[in-house]
Motif scaffolding. Structure first.
Motif, short mmCIF file in Angstrom:
data_model
loop_
_atom_site.label_atom_id
_atom_site.label_comp_id
_atom_site.label_asym_id
_atom_site.label_seq_id
_atom_site.Cartn_x
_atom_site.Cartn_y
_atom_site.Cartn_z
N GLN A 82 3.51 -32.57 37.61
CA GLN A 82 3.66 -31.10 37.72
C GLN A 82 4.15 -30.52 36.39
O GLN A 82 3.69 -29.47 35.95
CB GLN A 82 4.65 -30.75 38.83
CG GLN A 82 4.04 -30.84 40.21
CD GLN A 82 5.10 -30.73 41.30
OE1 GLN A 82 6.28 -30.55 41.03
NE2 GLN A 82 4.66 -30.85 42.55
N ASP A 83 5.08 -31.23 35.74
CA ASP A 83 5.58 -30.76 34.44
C ASP A 83 4.43 -30.72 33.43
O ASP A 83 4.31 -29.75 32.65
CB ASP A 83 6.69 -31.69 33.91
CG ASP A 83 7.97 -31.59 34.74
OD1 ASP A 83 8.08 -30.66 35.57
OD2 ASP A 83 8.85 -32.45 34.56
N VAL A 84 3.59 -31.75 33.44
CA VAL A 84 2.47 -31.82 32.49
C VAL A 84 1.48 -30.69 32.77
O VAL A 84 0.98 -30.03 31.85
CB VAL A 84 1.80 -33.21 32.54
CG1 VAL A 84 0.50 -33.23 31.72
CG2 VAL A 84 2.76 -34.27 32.04
N SER A 85 1.20 -30.44 34.06
CA SER A 85 0.25 -29.35 34.41
C SER A 85 0.76 -28.01 33.90
O SER A 85 -0.01 -27.19 33.38
CB SER A 85 0.08 -29.22 35.92
OG SER A 85 -0.46 -30.38 36.41
N LEU A 86 2.07 -27.79 34.07
CA LEU A 86 2.65 -26.51 33.62
C LEU A 86 2.57 -26.39 32.10
O LEU A 86 2.26 -25.32 31.56
CB LEU A 86 4.12 -26.44 34.09
CG LEU A 86 4.70 -25.07 34.37
CD1 LEU A 86 3.86 -24.31 35.40
CD2 LEU A 86 6.13 -25.21 34.91
N LEU A 87 2.82 -27.50 31.39
CA LEU A 87 2.72 -27.49 29.92
C LEU A 87 1.27 -27.26 29.49
O LEU A 87 1.00 -26.54 28.51
CB LEU A 87 3.22 -28.82 29.35
CG LEU A 87 4.74 -29.00 29.35
CD1 LEU A 87 5.13 -30.46 29.20
CD2 LEU A 87 5.40 -28.16 28.23
N ARG A 88 0.31 -27.84 30.23
CA ARG A 88 -1.11 -27.65 29.90
C ARG A 88 -1.50 -26.19 30.05
O ARG A 88 -2.18 -25.62 29.19
CB ARG A 88 -1.96 -28.55 30.81
CG ARG A 88 -3.44 -28.50 30.49
CD ARG A 88 -4.25 -29.41 31.38
NE ARG A 88 -4.02 -30.81 31.11
CZ ARG A 88 -3.48 -31.69 31.97
NH1 ARG A 88 -3.10 -31.29 33.18
NH2 ARG A 88 -3.33 -32.95 31.65
N LYS A 89 -1.02 -25.57 31.15
CA LYS A 89 -1.32 -24.16 31.41
C LYS A 89 -0.71 -23.28 30.30
O LYS A 89 -1.34 -22.36 29.80
CB LYS A 89 -0.75 -23.77 32.78
CG LYS A 89 -1.38 -22.59 33.40
CD LYS A 89 -1.09 -22.57 34.91
CE LYS A 89 -1.01 -21.14 35.38
NZ LYS A 89 0.35 -20.62 35.50
N GLN A 90 0.51 -23.63 29.91
CA GLN A 90 1.18 -22.88 28.84
C GLN A 90 0.40 -23.02 27.53
O GLN A 90 0.21 -22.05 26.79
CB GLN A 90 2.62 -23.39 28.66
CG GLN A 90 3.42 -22.63 27.61
CD GLN A 90 3.66 -21.17 27.98
OE1 GLN A 90 4.07 -20.88 29.09
NE2 GLN A 90 3.38 -20.24 27.05
N ALA A 91 -0.10 -24.24 27.25
CA ALA A 91 -0.87 -24.47 26.01
C ALA A 91 -2.13 -23.62 26.02
O ALA A 91 -2.56 -23.10 24.97
CB ALA A 91 -1.21 -25.95 25.87
N GLU A 92 -2.74 -23.46 27.19
CA GLU A 92 -3.94 -22.61 27.28
C GLU A 92 -3.58 -21.16 26.95
O GLU A 92 -4.27 -20.48 26.21
CB GLU A 92 -4.57 -22.71 28.67
CG GLU A 92 -5.32 -24.04 28.87
CD GLU A 92 -5.56 -24.39 30.35
OE1 GLU A 92 -5.95 -25.54 30.59
OE2 GLU A 92 -5.32 -23.52 31.23
N PRO A 112 -3.24 -28.41 22.21
CA PRO A 112 -3.79 -28.40 23.57
C PRO A 112 -3.54 -29.73 24.27
O PRO A 112 -3.40 -30.77 23.61
CB PRO A 112 -5.29 -28.16 23.36
CG PRO A 112 -5.57 -28.41 21.94
CD PRO A 112 -4.27 -28.43 21.18
N ILE A 113 -3.47 -29.69 25.60
CA ILE A 113 -3.24 -30.92 26.37
C ILE A 113 -4.48 -31.19 27.21
O ILE A 113 -4.74 -30.47 28.19
CB ILE A 113 -1.98 -30.79 27.26
CG1 ILE A 113 -0.77 -30.49 26.36
CG2 ILE A 113 -1.77 -32.04 28.10
CD1 ILE A 113 0.51 -30.17 27.12
N PRO A 114 -5.28 -32.21 26.85
CA PRO A 114 -6.52 -32.46 27.58
C PRO A 114 -6.25 -32.92 29.01
O PRO A 114 -5.18 -33.45 29.30
CB PRO A 114 -7.21 -33.57 26.78
CG PRO A 114 -6.17 -34.14 25.90
CD PRO A 114 -5.06 -33.17 25.76
N LEU A 115 -7.23 -32.71 29.89
CA LEU A 115 -7.13 -33.21 31.27
C LEU A 115 -7.41 -34.70 31.27
O LEU A 115 -8.23 -35.19 30.48
CB LEU A 115 -8.20 -32.52 32.12
CG LEU A 115 -7.80 -31.25 32.86
CD1 LEU A 115 -9.03 -30.64 33.51
CD2 LEU A 115 -6.72 -31.52 33.90
N GLU A 116 -6.74 -35.42 32.15
CA GLU A 116 -7.00 -36.86 32.27
C GLU A 116 -8.18 -37.03 33.21
O GLU A 116 -8.23 -36.42 34.27
CB GLU A 116 -5.73 -37.47 32.90
CG GLU A 116 -5.46 -38.86 32.50
CD GLU A 116 -4.28 -39.41 33.30
OE1 GLU A 116 -3.27 -38.68 33.47
OE2 GLU A 116 -4.39 -40.54 33.77
#
Ligand SMILES: CSCCC(=O)C(=O)COP(=O)(O)O
Ligand SMILES: [Mg+2]
Length: 261
Positions: free
Chosen positions: A54-64, A74-78
């Motif tokens: 969940q923390d990673v998803s929130l960081l990914r959304k923030q990076a977008e 950017p944080i790519p999807l796994e």
């Protein structure tokens, strides 16, 4: 000693943490280096856990949302392509966290991960929350005088509870009636202060907000809260205009409550 006379309508004192209750050096030299030094190992150890994902998803959304900012990582999807891919995603998260921290960003995503990482450091006694020496005695006195005391910090509510729960003064969480973080809104937006008052169940003019950051003081004042700017060793300097506009205090002992004799 300069005295700030707390207006009679004030029933709630709302406190910032960094630069107000706690030295900026504690945050910059203890809390933040712990994150920088341990984030990679933490992510590797907790990667499969739901909270970490969940923390990673929130960081990914923030990076977008940050995609237009210089230096954003950017944080790519796994996609389930094995260990090398996991390592690449972890590295992107590490670089993103380091980038955000280099700018002292106060995003909810960054603060949430930091709170989760500090949990182990506090619980094992590796870190203890620190306060300026006037803070705890003054809060006790305010409470005896019938004031409610709340915290509003960019640090997540979980991180706040760790700081006050595992501190050099022991567990002092009982001194607070509640905690707010950026989930209620950013500290430089006046709407956040209206939401806080409404959540406490009072009017904004029943609240005195103490902070070291004038942009936060300005937002609270716009919402009709009372404010005083806290000047502590190590805080950023104020302009002459700020010094003459705001009520300044250098210690919580300078607050004079209406009931004080
Ligand atoms: C437990 S608070 C940790 C410090 C932190 O992360 C921070 O951003 C402090 O911000 P503040 O709003 O308290 O100045
Ligand atoms: Mg602050």
């Amino acid at each position: 000693m300069v005295v700030f006379a707390v207006p009679a309508e004030v029933a709630v004192i709302l406190l910032d943490i960094e630069g107000t209750t706690t030295p900026i050096t504690y945050v910059k030299d203890t809390l933040f280096p712990y994150i920088r030094d341990n984030v990679q190992e933490y992510l590797r150890a907790h990667w499969e856990e739901e909270e970490c994902q969940q923390d990673v998803s929130l960081l990914r959304k923030q990076a977008e949302e940050d995609s237009n900012l210089d230096g954003v990582v950017p944080i790519p999807l796994e996609t389930g392509n094995g260990e090398d891919e996991v390592e690449q995603v972890i590295q992107a998260v590490v670089d993103n966290v380091h980038w955000q921290m280099s700018l002292d960003r106060k995003t909810t995503a960054l603060k949430q991960l930091q709170g989760h990482m500090w949990r182990a450091a506090y619980a094992t006694g590796h870190m203890k929350g620190e306060f300026f020496q006037d803070v705890v005695p003054a809060i006790r006195k305010w409470r005896e005088a019938g004031m409610k005391v709340y915290i509003y910090s960019s640090g997540s509510v979980e991180a706040q509870k760790l700081l006050f729960g595992y501190s050099t003064e022991g567990d002092i969480l009982e001194l607070f009636d509640g905690h707010f973080d950026t989930k209620i809104g950013h500290k430089v937006e006046s709407e956040s202060y209206r939401r806080i008052a409404s959540s406490i169940g009072c009017s904004t003019n029943n609240v005195l907000f103490l902070t070291d950051v004038t942009r936060e003081a300005n937002a609270a004042e716009e919402a009709d809260m009372h404010v005083a700017v806290v000047v502590r060793p190590g805080n950023a300097g104020l302009t002459d205009d700020e010094k003459s506009y705001y009520s300044l205090i250098t210690s919580f002992n300078e607050l004079f409550l209406p009931s004080s004799t």
